[in-house]
Design a protein around this motif. Structure first.
Motif, mmCIF file in Angstrom:
data_model
loop_
_atom_site.group_PDB
_atom_site.id
_atom_site.type_symbol
_atom_site.label_atom_id
_atom_site.label_comp_id
_atom_site.label_asym_id
_atom_site.label_seq_id
_atom_site.Cartn_x
_atom_site.Cartn_y
_atom_site.Cartn_z
ATOM 1 N N HIS A 1 -25.430 -4.894 -31.515
ATOM 2 C CA HIS A 1 -24.539 -4.697 -30.373
ATOM 3 C C HIS A 1 -25.380 -4.549 -29.115
ATOM 4 O O HIS A 1 -26.495 -4.023 -29.158
ATOM 5 C CB HIS A 1 -23.669 -3.453 -30.583
ATOM 6 C CG HIS A 1 -22.996 -3.415 -31.921
ATOM 7 N ND1 HIS A 1 -21.682 -3.793 -32.112
ATOM 8 C CD2 HIS A 1 -23.462 -3.039 -33.143
ATOM 9 C CE1 HIS A 1 -21.363 -3.666 -33.394
ATOM 10 N NE2 HIS A 1 -22.430 -3.216 -34.045
ATOM 11 N N GLN B 1 -10.970 4.620 -24.104
ATOM 12 C CA GLN B 1 -10.649 3.791 -25.261
ATOM 13 C C GLN B 1 -10.891 4.513 -26.587
ATOM 14 O O GLN B 1 -10.515 4.014 -27.649
ATOM 15 C CB GLN B 1 -11.473 2.509 -25.217
ATOM 16 C CG GLN B 1 -11.231 1.670 -23.972
ATOM 17 C CD GLN B 1 -12.265 0.565 -23.798
ATOM 18 O OE1 GLN B 1 -12.640 -0.114 -24.759
ATOM 19 N NE2 GLN B 1 -12.741 0.372 -22.568
ATOM 20 N N TYR C 1 -21.100 -5.138 -24.749
ATOM 21 C CA TYR C 1 -20.163 -4.081 -24.384
ATOM 22 C C TYR C 1 -20.170 -3.910 -22.860
ATOM 23 O O TYR C 1 -21.075 -3.315 -22.294
ATOM 24 C CB TYR C 1 -20.552 -2.773 -25.070
ATOM 25 C CG TYR C 1 -20.267 -2.770 -26.555
ATOM 26 C CD1 TYR C 1 -19.380 -1.847 -27.113
ATOM 27 C CD2 TYR C 1 -20.865 -3.700 -27.406
ATOM 28 C CE1 TYR C 1 -19.111 -1.848 -28.475
ATOM 29 C CE2 TYR C 1 -20.605 -3.718 -28.756
ATOM 30 C CZ TYR C 1 -19.720 -2.789 -29.289
ATOM 31 O OH TYR C 1 -19.451 -2.797 -30.629
ATOM 32 N N SER C 2 -19.151 -4.456 -22.239
ATOM 33 C CA SER C 2 -18.980 -4.336 -20.798
ATOM 34 C C SER C 2 -17.823 -3.377 -20.551
ATOM 35 O O SER C 2 -16.669 -3.779 -20.458
ATOM 36 C CB SER C 2 -18.697 -5.712 -20.177
ATOM 37 O OG SER C 2 -18.509 -5.605 -18.789
ATOM 38 N N ASN C 3 -18.141 -2.073 -20.532
ATOM 39 C CA ASN C 3 -17.127 -1.011 -20.412
ATOM 40 C C ASN C 3 -16.137 -1.098 -21.577
ATOM 41 O O ASN C 3 -14.926 -1.213 -21.395
ATOM 42 C CB ASN C 3 -16.407 -1.106 -19.068
ATOM 43 C CG ASN C 3 -17.356 -0.992 -17.905
ATOM 44 O OD1 ASN C 3 -18.272 -0.170 -17.918
ATOM 45 N ND2 ASN C 3 -17.166 -1.823 -16.891
ATOM 46 N N ARG C 4 -16.703 -1.004 -22.761
ATOM 47 C CA ARG C 4 -15.924 -1.190 -23.989
ATOM 48 C C ARG C 4 -16.342 -0.162 -25.026
ATOM 49 O O ARG C 4 -17.496 0.260 -25.070
ATOM 50 C CB ARG C 4 -16.170 -2.592 -24.535
ATOM 51 C CG ARG C 4 -15.512 -2.898 -25.867
ATOM 52 C CD ARG C 4 -16.061 -4.187 -26.434
ATOM 53 N NE ARG C 4 -15.507 -4.489 -27.737
ATOM 54 C CZ ARG C 4 -16.068 -5.304 -28.617
ATOM 55 N NH1 ARG C 4 -17.213 -5.900 -28.329
ATOM 56 N NH2 ARG C 4 -15.508 -5.534 -29.792
ATOM 57 N N ALA C 5 -15.396 0.243 -25.863
ATOM 58 C CA ALA C 5 -15.688 1.140 -26.984
ATOM 59 C C ALA C 5 -15.088 0.555 -28.253
ATOM 60 O O ALA C 5 -14.001 -0.034 -28.227
ATOM 61 C CB ALA C 5 -15.125 2.534 -26.738
ATOM 62 N N LEU C 6 -15.806 0.705 -29.358
ATOM 63 C CA LEU C 6 -15.380 0.161 -30.646
ATOM 64 C C LEU C 6 -15.640 1.192 -31.730
ATOM 65 O O LEU C 6 -16.698 1.825 -31.750
ATOM 66 C CB LEU C 6 -16.155 -1.119 -30.965
ATOM 67 C CG LEU C 6 -15.863 -1.792 -32.306
ATOM 68 C CD1 LEU C 6 -14.471 -2.408 -32.292
ATOM 69 C CD2 LEU C 6 -16.909 -2.859 -32.619
ATOM 70 N N THR D 1 -14.215 3.450 -20.070
ATOM 71 C CA THR D 1 -14.792 3.159 -21.383
ATOM 72 C C THR D 1 -14.427 4.243 -22.381
ATOM 73 O O THR D 1 -13.965 3.959 -23.499
ATOM 74 C CB THR D 1 -16.323 3.036 -21.267
ATOM 75 O OG1 THR D 1 -16.632 1.992 -20.344
ATOM 76 C CG2 THR D 1 -16.941 2.721 -22.617
ATOM 77 N N TRP E 1 -17.799 6.153 -32.877
ATOM 78 C CA TRP E 1 -17.518 5.207 -31.809
ATOM 79 C C TRP E 1 -18.801 4.720 -31.170
ATOM 80 O O TRP E 1 -19.714 5.516 -30.922
ATOM 81 C CB TRP E 1 -16.629 5.840 -30.744
ATOM 82 C CG TRP E 1 -15.223 6.064 -31.199
ATOM 83 C CD1 TRP E 1 -14.754 7.136 -31.893
ATOM 84 C CD2 TRP E 1 -14.116 5.186 -31.013
ATOM 85 N NE1 TRP E 1 -13.410 6.988 -32.145
ATOM 86 C CE2 TRP E 1 -12.989 5.798 -31.615
ATOM 87 C CE3 TRP E 1 -13.953 3.948 -30.386
ATOM 88 C CZ2 TRP E 1 -11.728 5.214 -31.610
ATOM 89 C CZ3 TRP E 1 -12.694 3.361 -30.377
ATOM 90 C CH2 TRP E 1 -11.606 3.988 -30.984
ATOM 91 N N GLU F 1 -21.097 -1.174 -18.422
ATOM 92 C CA GLU F 1 -21.728 -2.270 -17.697
ATOM 93 C C GLU F 1 -22.769 -1.705 -16.738
ATOM 94 O O GLU F 1 -22.839 -0.497 -16.509
ATOM 95 C CB GLU F 1 -20.655 -3.092 -16.979
ATOM 96 C CG GLU F 1 -21.098 -4.425 -16.442
ATOM 97 C CD GLU F 1 -21.875 -5.271 -17.442
ATOM 98 O OE1 GLU F 1 -23.127 -5.134 -17.463
ATOM 99 O OE2 GLU F 1 -21.260 -6.056 -18.180
ATOM 100 N N ALA G 1 -19.924 2.892 -27.737
ATOM 101 C CA ALA G 1 -19.427 2.565 -26.408
ATOM 102 C C ALA G 1 -20.574 2.023 -25.561
ATOM 103 O O ALA G 1 -21.737 2.400 -25.742
ATOM 104 C CB ALA G 1 -18.807 3.790 -25.743
#
Length: 296
Positions: A122, A203, A158-163, A200, A173, A178, A175
């Motif tokens: 990632h 999420q 990951y451009s301002n994203r959490a998974l 971010t 998580w 950007e 995260a």
């Protein structure tokens, strides 16, 4: 009183010492690679969740300082550490002018595609991934080429994203924000940052621990205690460190977040010393490194 012969011997010895130090500083980025290891259990970490992270930062791909062959070699050594997850912390592109050749983005991306981990590889972008992209600088935004080529080889950015990910039924998580320095200032236009920390973290929908990727460590004072661990690069550990002191650090906080494990207010930050060079192709007292972190 020193004799003429003694004077020239002293000057000669000093000159040779300076030449030796200079040669070492230039050679270190090319031949030396270490693994920096950390082991910690952050506050609020899920009991029983053991996670090995391998983090790689600041490749700055170019010839001759970071060719594709060296990137592949670094990836092989990273794979040998048997990570659960690999995190790439930005600055794949070189901003140096002292190079013999630029490297096409798809070439370094293909080299990075050799990384392997059960929970995946990632990435976030760094400032040079934005700064060296003339089109996004002209437009003041858009999708940098670095993101396109990484995603083309199967590495999510990951451009301002959490998974949410899981290991053995225990969730956490991942995260990524950007870049904080994305768009350079122009006449009549201020610098534009692209990070959105609040958006971010919004999420994140449960109580599982959060690992945050942020290229520049300067965001750390804003990171809430909800985040178990923040990982950054950007500083290169100062790139040149004399007796543990880095005279030049690209951070508004000086050497506060220059390198290593920092704990403030019960929150944890690890700053990688990085792999490549910026400005000048030298490293001294801050060797290139792979970061291996055992959590739990």
């Amino acid at each position: 009183m020193i004799s003429r012969r003694g004077f020239f011997k002293t000057v000669g010895a000093s000159f040779l010492s300076m030449m030796a130090l200079g040669s070492y500083a230039v050679a270190e980025p090319l031949v030396r690679l270490r693994t920096a290891r950390y082991a910690l259990t952050p506050p609020g970490w899920t009991p029983g969740l053991k996670l090995r992270i391998v983090a790689l930062a600041d490749f700055h791909a170019c010839q001759p300082w970071m060719p594709a062959e060296r990137i592949v070699s670094i990836c092989e050594q990273a794979n040998a550490l048997q990570p659960d997850v690999v995190l790439l912390l930005g600055d794949y592109v070189s901003g140096m002018r002292l190079v013999t050749d630029r490297m096409a983005p798809d070439v370094w991306a293909q080299a990075l595609s050799t990384l392997q981990a059960p929970l995946g590889v990632h990435a976030v972008l760094g400032n040079h991934d934005w700064w060296e992209d003339a089109e996004v600088q002209r437009q003041g935004g858009g999708t940098p080429a670095s993101r396109r080529v990484l995603e083309a080889v199967g590495i999510p950015v990951y451009s301002n994203r959490a998974l949410r990910l899981e290991k053995e039924g225990r969730g956490f998580w991942l995260a990524g924000v950007e870049d904080q320095l994305a768009i350079l200032p122009r006449r009549g236009h201020p610098e534009i940052r692209k990070d959105d920390l609040a958006g971010t973290l919004a999420q994140v929908t449960d109580a599982a621990p959060v690992i945050l990727m942020a290229h520049e460590p300067d965001i750390f004072p804003q990171v809430p205690g909800r985040v178990s661990l923040t990982l950054s690069g950007h500083t290169h550990g100062g790139q040149v460190r004399l007796f543990g002191y880095a005279p030049v650090v690209p951070s508004r906080f000086g050497d506060r977040y220059v390198y290593g494990h920092v704990r403030e207010g019960g929150r944890d930050l690890i700053v990688s010393g990085g792999l490549g060079c910026s400005g000048l192709p030298i490293r001294f007292g801050a060797p290139p490194e792979i970061v291996a972190i055992d959590l739990g």
